[in-house]
Design an enzyme around this catalytic site. Structure first.
Site, PDB file in Angstrom:
ATOM      1  CD  GLU A  22       7.819  -3.121   4.306  1.00  0.00           C
ATOM      2  OE1 GLU A  22       7.880  -2.195   5.122  1.00  0.00           O
ATOM      3  OE2 GLU A  22       7.392  -2.964   3.149  1.00  0.00           O
TER       4      GLU A  22
ATOM      5  CE1 TYR B 260       1.288   0.829   4.268  1.00  0.00           C
ATOM      6  CE2 TYR B 260       0.817  -1.521   4.287  1.00  0.00           C
ATOM      7  CZ  TYR B 260       1.432  -0.418   4.847  1.00  0.00           C
ATOM      8  OH  TYR B 260       2.209  -0.560   5.968  1.00  0.00           O
ATOM      9  N   GLY B 261       2.163   1.124   0.039  1.00  0.00           N
ATOM     10  CA  GLY B 261       3.012   2.309   0.188  1.00  0.00           C
ATOM     11  C   GLY B 261       4.152   2.366  -0.794  1.00  0.00           C
ATOM     12  CB  THR B 262       7.753   3.080  -0.248  1.00  0.00           C
ATOM     13  OG1 THR B 262       8.050   1.992   0.645  1.00  0.00           O
ATOM     14  CG2 THR B 262       7.461   4.341   0.566  1.00  0.00           C
ATOM     15  CG  LEU B 263       7.417  -2.550  -0.938  1.00  0.00           C
ATOM     16  CD1 LEU B 263       6.881  -3.673  -0.061  1.00  0.00           C
ATOM     17  CD2 LEU B 263       8.702  -2.985  -1.636  1.00  0.00           C
TER      18      LEU B 263
END
Length: 177
Positions: free
Chosen positions: A93, A18-21
């Site tokens: 992570e 949901y983010g920087t990936l």
């Protein structure tokens, strides 16, 4: 056959990012790496079945809080990841360092016959509540370019502090808005 087909013998894990990936964001280079080596494949864009808070922490790092019912239906990308790929994501992570925890989440989408249970990286319990308070219990439904303005890559952050130090400083500071 193309290199994106993984051997069926390998146990893959579906990971909801949901983010920087996600595509277009700073840590997607790791995903691209895994896709190239056959350790990940892109499955599509989905939403969480339940609402969850998605907030930003220090350096505009996004965090999903494990508080079903609060926040929004979060939009993200789904990847099928090999065991080797999963260990690289866990490392990124900070699973072993108490940064994030990988737990199940339910997602839905038009092409899913039933809801699919997949995994996602949530904020660690040790700071989750404070992060929610610090964001004044306001969250967003997707991490977009807008939320990412001001994101600072890991290598550009003060190196003498750990990620958890950054979080502690962030949650004890006052919101500037």
């Amino acid at each position: 056959m193309g290199h994106e087909t993984m051997t069926q013998t390998t146990k893959t894990t579906l990971v909801f990012t949901y983010g920087t990936l996600k595509r277009g964001f700073s840590n997607h280079v790791l995903m691209q790496d895994l896709i190239r080596s056959g350790d990940a494949s892109f499955k599509g864009v989905y939403q969480t079945l339940e609402k969850f808070p998605l907030v930003c922490g220090p350096y505009k790092v996004p965090f999903l809080l494990n508080k079903p019912g609060s926040g929004h239906h979060v939009t993200g990308e789904l990847y099928s990841v090999s065991p080797k790929g999963l260990s690289r994501l866990d490392e990124l992570e900070g699973i072993s360092r108490g940064h994030y925890v990988r737990q199940q989440i339910r997602i839905g989408g038009e092409d899913l016959v039933e809801t699919e249970v997949v995994e996602a990286y949530y904020a660690h319990k040790s700071y989750e509540e404070e992060l929610w308070e610090r964001n004044r219990k306001r969250s967003f439904g997707a991490y977009t370019e807008n939320e990412a303005i001001g994101y600072v890559k890991r290598k550009d952050r003060p190196q003498h502090l750990s990620f958890l130090d950054h979080i502690r400083i962030f949650v004890s500071s006052s919101p500037c808005d």
